[in-house]
Design a protein around this motif. Structure first.
Motif, mmCIF file in Angstrom:
data_model
loop_
_atom_site.group_PDB
_atom_site.id
_atom_site.type_symbol
_atom_site.label_atom_id
_atom_site.label_comp_id
_atom_site.label_asym_id
_atom_site.label_seq_id
_atom_site.Cartn_x
_atom_site.Cartn_y
_atom_site.Cartn_z
ATOM 1 N N GLY A 80 12.455 -0.177 -10.453
ATOM 2 C CA GLY A 80 12.350 -1.367 -9.618
ATOM 3 C C GLY A 80 12.540 -2.610 -10.460
ATOM 4 N N ASN A 81 12.587 -3.750 -9.799
ATOM 5 C CA ASN A 81 12.711 -4.995 -10.559
ATOM 6 C C ASN A 81 11.357 -5.687 -10.690
ATOM 7 O OD1 ASN A 81 12.314 -6.583 -8.168
ATOM 8 N ND2 ASN A 81 14.494 -6.408 -7.695
ATOM 9 N N ASP A 82 11.334 -6.760 -11.454
ATOM 10 C CA ASP A 82 10.072 -7.441 -11.729
ATOM 11 C C ASP A 82 9.419 -7.971 -10.457
ATOM 12 O OD1 ASP A 82 12.158 -9.239 -11.416
ATOM 13 O OD2 ASP A 82 11.756 -10.347 -13.259
ATOM 14 N N VAL A 83 10.230 -8.435 -9.510
ATOM 15 C CA VAL A 83 9.681 -8.924 -8.244
ATOM 16 C C VAL A 83 9.018 -7.782 -7.477
ATOM 17 C CG1 VAL A 83 10.256 -9.958 -6.012
ATOM 18 C CG2 VAL A 83 11.319 -10.827 -8.104
ATOM 19 N N GLU A 84 9.670 -6.622 -7.444
ATOM 20 C CA GLU A 84 9.137 -5.485 -6.692
ATOM 21 C C GLU A 84 7.841 -4.955 -7.301
ATOM 22 O OE1 GLU A 84 13.394 -3.884 -4.919
ATOM 23 O OE2 GLU A 84 12.744 -3.247 -6.900
ATOM 24 N N PHE A 85 7.804 -4.833 -8.623
ATOM 25 C CA PHE A 85 6.566 -4.380 -9.255
ATOM 26 C C PHE A 85 5.465 -5.432 -9.110
ATOM 27 C CE2 PHE A 85 9.281 -1.343 -11.666
ATOM 28 C CZ PHE A 85 8.552 -0.184 -11.403
ATOM 29 N N ALA B 260 3.502 5.905 -2.832
ATOM 30 C CA ALA B 260 4.705 6.650 -3.207
ATOM 31 C C ALA B 260 4.882 6.685 -4.719
ATOM 32 C CB ALA B 260 5.934 6.038 -2.544
ATOM 33 N N GLY B 261 4.696 5.533 -5.358
ATOM 34 C CA GLY B 261 4.872 5.463 -6.802
ATOM 35 C C GLY B 261 3.947 6.401 -7.548
ATOM 36 N N ALA B 262 2.721 6.561 -7.050
ATOM 37 C CA ALA B 262 1.749 7.430 -7.707
ATOM 38 C C ALA B 262 2.143 8.898 -7.645
ATOM 39 C CB ALA B 262 0.371 7.230 -7.076
ATOM 40 N N LEU B 263 3.064 9.249 -6.747
ATOM 41 C CA LEU B 263 3.485 10.633 -6.585
ATOM 42 C C LEU B 263 4.741 10.981 -7.376
ATOM 43 C CD1 LEU B 263 3.027 10.948 -2.701
ATOM 44 C CD2 LEU B 263 1.533 11.939 -4.459
ATOM 45 N N ARG C 44 3.251 -0.128 -16.113
ATOM 46 C CA ARG C 44 2.589 0.658 -17.158
ATOM 47 C C ARG C 44 1.523 1.576 -16.573
ATOM 48 N NH1 ARG C 44 2.406 -4.767 -20.800
ATOM 49 N NH2 ARG C 44 4.244 -4.368 -22.115
ATOM 50 N N SER C 45 0.839 1.109 -15.546
ATOM 51 C CA SER C 45 -0.228 1.926 -14.957
ATOM 52 C C SER C 45 0.324 3.193 -14.312
ATOM 53 C CB SER C 45 -1.016 1.110 -13.923
ATOM 54 O OG SER C 45 -0.273 0.937 -12.714
ATOM 55 N N LEU C 46 1.568 3.132 -13.819
ATOM 56 C CA LEU C 46 2.173 4.317 -13.208
ATOM 57 C C LEU C 46 2.379 5.426 -14.247
ATOM 58 C CD1 LEU C 46 4.715 2.528 -10.865
ATOM 59 C CD2 LEU C 46 2.728 3.861 -10.139
ATOM 60 N N ILE C 47 2.706 5.047 -15.473
ATOM 61 C CA ILE C 47 2.807 6.030 -16.550
ATOM 62 C C ILE C 47 1.440 6.624 -16.842
ATOM 63 C CG2 ILE C 47 3.285 6.333 -19.018
ATOM 64 C CD1 ILE C 47 5.813 6.154 -17.373
ATOM 65 N N GLU D 168 0.827 -1.208 0.000
ATOM 66 C CA GLU D 168 0.000 0.000 0.000
ATOM 67 C C GLU D 168 0.860 1.256 0.000
ATOM 68 O OE1 GLU D 168 -1.795 3.503 1.364
ATOM 69 O OE2 GLU D 168 -0.527 2.348 2.740
ATOM 70 N N VAL D 169 1.897 1.275 0.838
ATOM 71 C CA VAL D 169 2.754 2.460 0.941
ATOM 72 C C VAL D 169 3.549 2.670 -0.347
ATOM 73 C CG1 VAL D 169 4.704 3.496 2.173
ATOM 74 C CG2 VAL D 169 2.884 2.351 3.445
ATOM 75 N N TYR D 170 4.072 1.596 -0.920
ATOM 76 C CA TYR D 170 4.830 1.720 -2.168
ATOM 77 C C TYR D 170 3.951 2.229 -3.308
ATOM 78 C CZ TYR D 170 9.043 -0.660 -0.483
ATOM 79 O OH TYR D 170 10.197 -0.992 0.179
ATOM 80 N N SER D 171 2.738 1.733 -3.386
ATOM 81 C CA SER D 171 1.835 2.200 -4.434
ATOM 82 C C SER D 171 1.523 3.677 -4.255
ATOM 83 C CB SER D 171 0.550 1.368 -4.428
ATOM 84 O OG SER D 171 0.815 0.039 -4.831
#
Length: 324
Positions: free
Chosen positions: A202-207, A193-196, A222-225, A188-191
């Motif tokens: 990151g790597n495939d495991v992290e995403f 942060a990523g949205a901001l 892709r959704s972050l873009i 939840e926290v990473y998502s």
């Protein structure tokens, strides 16, 4: 989102930990059999800052270190690499600095990290509010800083202040499960942060972790873009990386090298990538330069001391075809 042209100022504000790394010596030795160790600056954020300084940029670190010999070692090392530590505070009491025992070996590599009472997690909103963000070109942080309070809230406050000053926000996911209370909280926290952020690496495991399943990691990137990020780099280890921008995406391979260890690749990639964007390189050149920096660092002992200079990096890339 911020204008990435700001990166041309080559002055990076990096948030996150500095620590001490102890490498079993000689290379190849196992920790349990070692009779001596070599020391190095450690901590993902400090390593990134060291790499940026080696490559001709300026870097300042925002963190806390313990009020003891290990904390003072970290301060001395920051000075040695030319990292501005104006905003590195000392935490007393029972706080302790991050300490890692690492092996220089490829197979069955052990990395034991002590994070009990971590001093860097004590960073506060007041610490980040003391920074003059207008003097920097970008804010860089790693996921580790978000794993606990008050560091997490301080980091999000830094995002607000940096954004108000027009700085691009750069986020290295850097997921370390041992630092988090639960996987659900981390995702939840990473998502959030990523949205901001403008640039997410990151790597495939992290995403995959952020998306709730390995098969959905690339879709998450892709959704972050689609949500407004400018550049997302989806790293896949030996299979290279997929880089996604609003203009499309491309795939790159890795530079082959005689590796001594698997550690340090991510920090060196970030330094090479950002320094290239800062000097006017396009996104693909930046990814390839980051890959070359990673290949150099995994072929040397330690991380911060292994970071390449501009001449070493240019020579390495000139001697090899660009990976595809």
């Amino acid at each position: 989102m911020a204008d990435l042209a700001r990166l041309a100022g080559k002055a990076f504000l990096v948030i996150g930990r500095a620590g001490m790394d102890l490498y079993a010596d000689p290379p190849g030795a196992r920790t349990e059999a070692a009779t001596r160790f070599t020391t190095a600056l450690g901590g993902s954020s400090a390593n990134i800052a060291a790499g940026l300084c080696r490559l001709g940029c300026k870097a300042a670190l925002v963190t806390r270190v313990s009020d003891d010999a290990i904390g003072r070692f970290c301060l001395n090392q920051l000075d040695a690499y030319g990292i501005d530590r104006t905003h590195v505070q000392t935490e007393g009491g029972e706080a302790r600095n991050s300490l890692a025992l690492v092996e220089t070996r490829l197979e069955d590599t052990q990395s034991v990290i002590y994070r009990n009472g971590a001093a860097d997690f004590a960073m506060t909103r007041a610490d980040v509010e003391a920074v003059d963000y207008a003097g920097f070109s970008a804010l860089v942080t790693t996921g580790t800083v978000l794993a606990a309070e008050p560091s997490r809230s301080a980091c999000f406050r830094a995002f607000e202040l940096a954004r108000a000053a027009g700085l691009p926000l750069v986020f290295d996911v850097d997921y370390r499960p041992y630092s988090w209370p639960s996987a659900e909280v981390a995702a939840e926290v990473y998502s959030r942060a990523g949205a901001l952020c403008d640039i997410i690496i990151g790597n495939d495991v992290e995403f995959g972790f952020m998306a709730g399943g390995m098969d959905r990691g690339l879709d998450k990137a892709r959704s972050l873009i689609a949500e407004g990020a400018r550049i997302v780099v989806y790293k896949m280890g030996e299979e290279g990386a997929i880089t996604i921008t609003s203009e499309g995406e491309f795939r790159t391979g890795i530079y082959r090298t005689k590796a001594l260890k698997p550690t340090g690749a991510g920090d060196s990639f970030m330094a090479g990538f950002l320094s290239t964007l800062a000097t006017g390189g396009d996104v693909k050149t930046a990814v390839l330069t980051g890959s070359a920096a990673a290949a150099i660092v995994v072929s040397r002992v330690a991380c911060a001391p292994a970071m390449p200079t501009p001449d070493e990096l240019a020579r390495f890339m000139a001697e090899r075809p660009a990976p595809v």
